[in-house]
Write a protein that holds these residues in place. Structure first.
Motif, mmCIF file in Angstrom:
data_model
loop_
_atom_site.group_PDB
_atom_site.id
_atom_site.type_symbol
_atom_site.label_atom_id
_atom_site.label_comp_id
_atom_site.label_asym_id
_atom_site.label_seq_id
_atom_site.Cartn_x
_atom_site.Cartn_y
_atom_site.Cartn_z
ATOM 1 N N TYR A 190 1.350 -0.966 -0.281
ATOM 2 C CA TYR A 190 -0.073 -0.138 0.025
ATOM 3 C C TYR A 190 0.912 1.158 -0.324
ATOM 4 O O TYR A 190 0.778 2.183 -0.915
ATOM 5 N N TYR A 191 1.954 1.696 0.869
ATOM 6 C CA TYR A 191 2.910 2.525 1.091
ATOM 7 C C TYR A 191 3.219 2.546 -0.112
ATOM 8 O O TYR A 191 3.603 3.384 -0.409
ATOM 9 N N CYS A 200 -0.181 10.067 2.921
ATOM 10 C CA CYS A 200 -0.994 8.580 3.317
ATOM 11 C C CYS A 200 -1.792 8.395 4.801
ATOM 12 O O CYS A 200 -1.769 8.783 5.607
ATOM 13 N N LYS A 201 -2.853 7.101 4.542
ATOM 14 C CA LYS A 201 -3.795 7.670 5.186
ATOM 15 C C LYS A 201 -3.118 7.522 6.684
ATOM 16 O O LYS A 201 -2.510 6.436 7.114
ATOM 17 N N TYR A 206 -6.552 2.961 6.963
ATOM 18 C CA TYR A 206 -6.427 2.135 5.915
ATOM 19 C C TYR A 206 -7.415 1.092 6.253
ATOM 20 O O TYR A 206 -7.538 0.562 5.405
ATOM 21 N N SER A 211 -8.470 -0.447 2.412
ATOM 22 C CA SER A 211 -6.138 -0.157 1.952
ATOM 23 C C SER A 211 -6.242 -1.447 1.168
ATOM 24 O O SER A 211 -5.185 -1.673 0.215
#
Length: 218
Positions: A190-191, A200-201, A206, A211
């Motif tokens: 994800y990152y 970034c959440k 997230y 996500s």
């Protein structure tokens, strides 16, 4: 554009090795203190000299595990210091090494854990591969401990402020066991796929947005 390393093949290994004392090599590399690794090959050499020469027992937040010969549990931040590179370039380098099989990920929910599969060969041992790891049962998380593992790992990777833990814990409890595992396993993916990591959440979002289930084209 930075030249990338080619995967090590059987034919490459047939050409033999140049062996010289590790202490002498480290002395020469230490002369580069404050300088950046020039390219992927030089970065790999830095990695080669910073993995373990022998097995050590590590303790991460009370969890004991072995980091054997040819492995490392140095954090991404520490690798950034060693290579003299920014975060994005360091992560890109390791992802390329993983894809090529030159460096491998070791399953570890607590830290970044890597292995050089040909470490023994590269350091003059006659064996073509490092000795097989003795398989151990994965640590069993206690009640609530699985969330703590996620919480720490998420912020170790993203380096964002630890906020809204109450909401994050509530979102975590809503997930199935499989979703929890994917939420933990897919933080890196994800990152790495964020166009701008500034956005970034938070951990809670997230989880709420799931996500960790995102699908990517590459």
């Amino acid at each position: 554009m930075e030249k990338e390393m080619s995967p090590m093949t059987t034919e490459m290994l047939k050409k033999g090795y140049l062996l010289f004392p590790k202490a002498l090599f480290e002395e020469q590399m230490n002369m580069k203190t404050g300088e950046k690794a020039a390219d992927a090959f030089e970065a790999f050499v830095f990695v080669l000299t910073h993995v373990n020469y022998s097995t050590v027992t590590c303790n991460v937040r009370g969890h004991l595990f072995d980091c054997v010969r040819g492995e490392s549990v140095l954090s991404l931040a520490r690798w950034m210091e060693i290579l003299g590179w920014p975060r994005n370039r360091t992560r890109y380098f390791f992802n390329k090494m993983f894809d090529a099989g030159i460096v491998e990920r070791v399953a570890n929910p607590y830290v970044m854990h890597i292995r050089i599969p040909d470490y023994d060969f590269l350091t003059g041992n006659a064996r073509p591969k490092a000795a097989p790891r003795k398989k151990k049962a994965a640590p069993v998380a206690g009640v609530g401990e699985d969330f703590c593992i996620f919480w720490e790992k998420f912020h170790d990777i993203t380096e964002h402020p630890k906020v809204n833990i109450g909401r994050a814990r509530r979102e975590w409890k809503k997930l199935t066991a499989g979703e929890k595992q994917r939420a933990l396993d897919n933080i890196d993916e994800y990152y790495d796929h964020l166009n701008n990591q500034k956005y970034c959440k938070q951990a809670a979002t997230y989880l709420a947005d799931k996500s960790f289930e995102n699908e990517y084209d590459d």
